[in-house]
Motif scaffolding. Structure first.
Motif, PDB file in Angstrom:
ATOM      1  N   ASN A  83       1.038  -1.163  -0.031  1.00  0.00           N
ATOM      2  CA  ASN A  83       0.100  -0.078  -0.106  1.00  0.00           C
ATOM      3  C   ASN A  83       0.954   1.198   0.103  1.00  0.00           C
ATOM      4  O   ASN A  83       1.370   1.648   1.168  1.00  0.00           O
ATOM      5  CB  ASN A  83      -0.920   0.069   1.155  1.00  0.00           C
ATOM      6  CG  ASN A  83      -1.893   1.080   1.139  1.00  0.00           C
ATOM      7  OD1 ASN A  83      -1.745   2.021   0.142  1.00  0.00           O
ATOM      8  ND2 ASN A  83      -2.688   1.425   2.221  1.00  0.00           N
ATOM      9  N   LYS A  84       1.091   1.814  -1.188  1.00  0.00           N
ATOM     10  CA  LYS A  84       1.801   3.009  -1.444  1.00  0.00           C
ATOM     11  C   LYS A  84       0.985   4.251  -1.281  1.00  0.00           C
ATOM     12  O   LYS A  84       1.569   5.513  -1.509  1.00  0.00           O
ATOM     13  CB  LYS A  84       2.639   2.902  -2.689  1.00  0.00           C
ATOM     14  CG  LYS A  84       3.775   1.852  -2.428  1.00  0.00           C
ATOM     15  CD  LYS A  84       4.649   1.784  -3.369  1.00  0.00           C
ATOM     16  CE  LYS A  84       5.709   0.787  -3.483  1.00  0.00           C
ATOM     17  NZ  LYS A  84       6.727   0.596  -4.575  1.00  0.00           N
ATOM     18  N   SER A  85      -0.116   4.213  -0.965  1.00  0.00           N
ATOM     19  CA  SER A  85      -1.102   5.591  -0.762  1.00  0.00           C
ATOM     20  C   SER A  85      -0.812   6.199   0.611  1.00  0.00           C
ATOM     21  O   SER A  85      -0.679   5.380   1.503  1.00  0.00           O
ATOM     22  CB  SER A  85      -2.385   5.293  -1.335  1.00  0.00           C
ATOM     23  OG  SER A  85      -2.770   4.761  -2.434  1.00  0.00           O
ATOM     24  N   ALA A 107       4.036   3.190 -17.237  1.00  0.00           N
ATOM     25  CA  ALA A 107       2.586   2.982 -16.920  1.00  0.00           C
ATOM     26  C   ALA A 107       1.672   3.322 -17.979  1.00  0.00           C
ATOM     27  O   ALA A 107       0.425   2.901 -17.807  1.00  0.00           O
ATOM     28  CB  ALA A 107       2.207   3.811 -15.663  1.00  0.00           C
ATOM     29  N   GLY A 108       2.348   3.727 -19.117  1.00  0.00           N
ATOM     30  CA  GLY A 108       1.171   3.799 -20.163  1.00  0.00           C
ATOM     31  C   GLY A 108       0.981   2.331 -20.816  1.00  0.00           C
ATOM     32  O   GLY A 108      -0.169   2.302 -21.191  1.00  0.00           O
ATOM     33  N   GLY A 109       1.974   1.672 -21.015  1.00  0.00           N
ATOM     34  CA  GLY A 109       1.665   0.196 -21.129  1.00  0.00           C
ATOM     35  C   GLY A 109       0.855   0.074 -22.531  1.00  0.00           C
ATOM     36  O   GLY A 109       0.389   0.917 -23.348  1.00  0.00           O
ATOM     37  N   ASN A 145      -0.071   1.653  -8.543  1.00  0.00           N
ATOM     38  CA  ASN A 145      -1.035   2.193  -7.431  1.00  0.00           C
ATOM     39  C   ASN A 145      -1.204   3.602  -8.122  1.00  0.00           C
ATOM     40  O   ASN A 145      -0.570   4.407  -8.385  1.00  0.00           O
ATOM     41  CB  ASN A 145      -0.501   2.392  -6.209  1.00  0.00           C
ATOM     42  CG  ASN A 145      -1.209   3.345  -5.221  1.00  0.00           C
ATOM     43  OD1 ASN A 145      -2.639   2.725  -4.948  1.00  0.00           O
ATOM     44  ND2 ASN A 145      -0.912   4.219  -4.947  1.00  0.00           N
ATOM     45  N   GLN A 146      -2.480   3.776  -8.218  1.00  0.00           N
ATOM     46  CA  GLN A 146      -3.085   5.157  -8.950  1.00  0.00           C
ATOM     47  C   GLN A 146      -3.158   6.218  -7.812  1.00  0.00           C
ATOM     48  O   GLN A 146      -3.678   6.023  -6.902  1.00  0.00           O
ATOM     49  CB  GLN A 146      -4.494   5.115  -9.402  1.00  0.00           C
ATOM     50  CG  GLN A 146      -4.957   6.264 -10.426  1.00  0.00           C
ATOM     51  CD  GLN A 146      -6.301   6.072 -10.790  1.00  0.00           C
ATOM     52  OE1 GLN A 146      -7.247   5.999  -9.976  1.00  0.00           O
ATOM     53  NE2 GLN A 146      -6.475   6.203 -11.998  1.00  0.00           N
ATOM     54  N   GLN A 147      -2.578   7.391  -8.159  1.00  0.00           N
ATOM     55  CA  GLN A 147      -2.411   8.310  -7.340  1.00  0.00           C
ATOM     56  C   GLN A 147      -3.533   9.336  -7.938  1.00  0.00           C
ATOM     57  O   GLN A 147      -3.283   9.919  -9.013  1.00  0.00           O
ATOM     58  CB  GLN A 147      -0.991   9.096  -7.109  1.00  0.00           C
ATOM     59  CG  GLN A 147      -0.306   8.145  -6.517  1.00  0.00           C
ATOM     60  CD  GLN A 147      -0.399   8.028  -4.907  1.00  0.00           C
ATOM     61  OE1 GLN A 147      -1.307   8.559  -4.333  1.00  0.00           O
ATOM     62  NE2 GLN A 147       0.321   7.394  -4.360  1.00  0.00           N
ATOM     63  N   SER A 148      -4.714   9.823  -7.209  1.00  0.00           N
ATOM     64  CA  SER A 148      -5.553  10.608  -8.044  1.00  0.00           C
ATOM     65  C   SER A 148      -5.288  12.121  -7.660  1.00  0.00           C
ATOM     66  O   SER A 148      -4.340  12.242  -7.301  1.00  0.00           O
ATOM     67  CB  SER A 148      -6.900  10.464  -7.124  1.00  0.00           C
ATOM     68  OG  SER A 148      -6.615  10.989  -5.811  1.00  0.00           O
ATOM     69  N   GLY A 149      -5.778  12.624  -8.809  1.00  0.00           N
ATOM     70  CA  GLY A 149      -5.341  14.214  -9.099  1.00  0.00           C
ATOM     71  C   GLY A 149      -5.241  15.093  -7.840  1.00  0.00           C
ATOM     72  O   GLY A 149      -4.548  15.967  -7.597  1.00  0.00           O
ATOM     73  N   ASN A 150      -6.326  14.972  -6.812  1.00  0.00           N
ATOM     74  CA  ASN A 150      -6.548  15.540  -5.775  1.00  0.00           C
ATOM     75  C   ASN A 150      -5.842  15.008  -4.422  1.00  0.00           C
ATOM     76  O   ASN A 150      -6.157  15.342  -3.402  1.00  0.00           O
ATOM     77  CB  ASN A 150      -7.951  16.000  -5.665  1.00  0.00           C
ATOM     78  CG  ASN A 150      -8.817  14.896  -5.468  1.00  0.00           C
ATOM     79  OD1 ASN A 150      -8.280  13.851  -5.358  1.00  0.00           O
ATOM     80  ND2 ASN A 150      -9.874  15.274  -4.962  1.00  0.00           N
ATOM     81  N   ASP A 189       2.027   7.987 -10.660  1.00  0.00           N
ATOM     82  CA  ASP A 189       1.508   6.489 -10.081  1.00  0.00           C
ATOM     83  C   ASP A 189       2.571   5.565  -9.513  1.00  0.00           C
ATOM     84  O   ASP A 189       3.790   5.630  -9.944  1.00  0.00           O
ATOM     85  CB  ASP A 189       0.789   5.824 -11.161  1.00  0.00           C
ATOM     86  CG  ASP A 189      -0.397   6.450 -11.314  1.00  0.00           C
ATOM     87  OD1 ASP A 189      -0.868   7.256 -10.684  1.00  0.00           O
ATOM     88  OD2 ASP A 189      -1.250   6.012 -12.502  1.00  0.00           O
ATOM     89  N   ASP A 190       2.259   5.170  -8.549  1.00  0.00           N
ATOM     90  CA  ASP A 190       3.483   4.219  -7.788  1.00  0.00           C
ATOM     91  C   ASP A 190       3.502   2.735  -8.383  1.00  0.00           C
ATOM     92  O   ASP A 190       2.766   2.039  -8.648  1.00  0.00           O
ATOM     93  CB  ASP A 190       3.208   4.034  -6.200  1.00  0.00           C
ATOM     94  CG  ASP A 190       2.893   5.475  -5.587  1.00  0.00           C
ATOM     95  OD1 ASP A 190       4.002   6.145  -5.495  1.00  0.00           O
ATOM     96  OD2 ASP A 190       1.758   5.570  -5.061  1.00  0.00           O
ATOM     97  N   PHE A 191       4.669   2.270  -8.614  1.00  0.00           N
ATOM     98  CA  PHE A 191       5.310   1.172  -8.897  1.00  0.00           C
ATOM     99  C   PHE A 191       5.030  -0.025  -7.950  1.00  0.00           C
ATOM    100  O   PHE A 191       5.688   0.050  -6.860  1.00  0.00           O
ATOM    101  CB  PHE A 191       6.340   0.979  -9.747  1.00  0.00           C
ATOM    102  CG  PHE A 191       6.983  -0.371  -9.975  1.00  0.00           C
ATOM    103  CD1 PHE A 191       6.531  -1.013 -11.330  1.00  0.00           C
ATOM    104  CD2 PHE A 191       7.979  -1.052  -9.248  1.00  0.00           C
ATOM    105  CE1 PHE A 191       6.887  -2.129 -11.751  1.00  0.00           C
ATOM    106  CE2 PHE A 191       8.377  -2.343  -9.751  1.00  0.00           C
ATOM    107  CZ  PHE A 191       7.704  -2.794 -10.981  1.00  0.00           C
ATOM    108  N   LEU A 192       4.216  -1.123  -8.387  1.00  0.00           N
ATOM    109  CA  LEU A 192       3.874  -2.176  -7.202  1.00  0.00           C
ATOM    110  C   LEU A 192       4.584  -3.474  -7.643  1.00  0.00           C
ATOM    111  O   LEU A 192       4.592  -4.274  -6.771  1.00  0.00           O
ATOM    112  CB  LEU A 192       2.259  -2.304  -7.066  1.00  0.00           C
ATOM    113  CG  LEU A 192       1.575  -1.326  -6.484  1.00  0.00           C
ATOM    114  CD1 LEU A 192       0.054  -1.334  -6.327  1.00  0.00           C
ATOM    115  CD2 LEU A 192       2.222  -0.626  -5.209  1.00  0.00           C
ATOM    116  N   GLY A 193       4.952  -3.660  -8.638  1.00  0.00           N
ATOM    117  CA  GLY A 193       5.695  -4.972  -8.922  1.00  0.00           C
ATOM    118  C   GLY A 193       5.279  -5.372 -10.766  1.00  0.00           C
ATOM    119  O   GLY A 193       4.598  -4.533 -11.338  1.00  0.00           O
TER     120      GLY A 193
END
Length: 344
Positions: A83-85, A107-109, A145-150, A189-193
């Motif tokens: 959990n990187k949020s 993360a574009g993939g 892990n998606q980090q939202s805009g706000n 966004d955070d890399f989780l693996g």
């Protein structure tokens, strides 16, 4: 043994060619060595054809073009993710690409899953990757892990203590160093693996795999596993039935009918245990390569057995019951998948 004459013989020859084509391409790249003498003898008996007809079908397959392979990947879920949020539960998603089509840490993939919430997400999402003429040797999965805009605004309102602020600063510095080490620009966004799957090691028929997530550098902090079911399907098959545009379900029904009729007629003591191993393997090869769904298969099998039973031909009750239960199970699975797909 003579070949079946007339129009019926021509149709049977096309079905035979279809199965031989499946056998040749039962391994990625295809090989004539996949056409074993034992399975050819069974097919010759089941189709009631001559050696000459069999040889003509073999020659047709030998000269045919290879199909275009596609990878079907069902993304099930994941467990034990980091959990990187810093502002609540994690929001993991997955990207999928062929190795070389996109950078492993980008993360574009090529394709992207829906975003779920929590360290044990469930996706049940299908992906189709066309191999085409690609020289790629692997399939690359990355979890993010998606980090939202706000999220920064929400995070700042929650940093009520120096300890929380210190934790956030450490995570931000770690991500920056990690990206710099990998030679990438910083991402939100955070890399989780990640997982890299060699194509040659993937099963041609559907199989569920639990894959351990790996780091992308020595500094990456990752944990957990991701569940996928992987299989190969084919498109642009160079066979007479494909050229005619015959429905894959119709082909399956006809192949099933040939095997059922042959074994029901020839098995000593009555047909008590269902189709033989050879018949099941051949049908499984066709349905996996042609992407015939489990429900399409089970309803076709049930209708065939029920019609035989209705015509007074002996079909063991437990075979009928098993076919009915398979149809019910596959129907429930298909409806569950459709409900899940509605939210993707």
């Amino acid at each position: 043994m003579g070949s079946i004459p007339g129009r019926r013989g021509e149709a049977s020859s096309k079905l035979l060619t279809e199965l031989l084509y499946c056998l040749k391409y039962s391994t990625l790249g295809g090989s004539q060595e996949n056409l074993s003498e034992e399975i050819l003898i069974y097919l010759e008996q089941a189709f009631g054809c001559s050696t000459e007809v069999m040889q003509a079908a073999l020659d047709s397959v030998k000269n045919a073009k290879a199909p275009v392979f596609q990878v079907r990947l069902l993304l099930g879920g994941a467990t034990g993710l980091q959990n990187k949020s810093v502002d609540g539960p994690s929001r993991p998603y997955l990207t999928l690409c062929l190795g070389g089509q996109a950078e492993a840490s980008d993360a574009g993939g090529l394709q992207r899953s829906a975003v779920r919430e929590g360290p044990q997400p469930t996706w049940n999402q299908n992906f189709i990757v066309d191999l085409g003429n690609s020289d790629s040797q692997s399939l690359v999965l990355n979890v993010w892990n998606q980090q939202s805009g706000n999220s920064l605004v929400r995070m700042l309102t929650k940093l009520s203590s120096a300890r929380r602020l210190h934790r956030w600063v450490k995570q931000a510095v770690k991500r920056l160093r990690e990206d710099r080490t990998a030679g990438k620009l910083s991402r939100r966004d955070d890399f989780l693996g990640q997982v890299s799957l060699p194509l040659q090691d993937l099963p041609l028929q559907s199989q569920e795999l639990w894959l351990k997530l790996e780091p992308r550098s020595d500094r990456s902090l990752v944990s957990g596993e991701v569940s996928v079911s992987v299989s190969f399907i084919t498109s642009r098959r160079d066979t007479p039935l494909s050229a005619q545009g015959v429905s894959k379900v119709d082909v399956f029904e006809k192949l099933l009918g040939i095997f059922v009729e042959y074994e029901h007629r020839t098995v000593a003591g009555g047909w008590l245990s269902g189709l033989s191993t050879d018949a099941m393997r051949l049908l499984s090869l066709y349905t996996s390569q042609s992407d015939v769904s489990p429900f399409q298969q089970s309803i076709t099998v049930w209708l065939k057995y029920a019609r035989m039973h209705g015509c007074g031909r002996r079909v063991e009750f437990r075979i009928l019951e098993a076919a009915l239960l398979d149809m019910e199970k596959d129907w429930d699975a298909q409806k569950a998948y459709e409900r899940m797909a509605h939210f993707v």
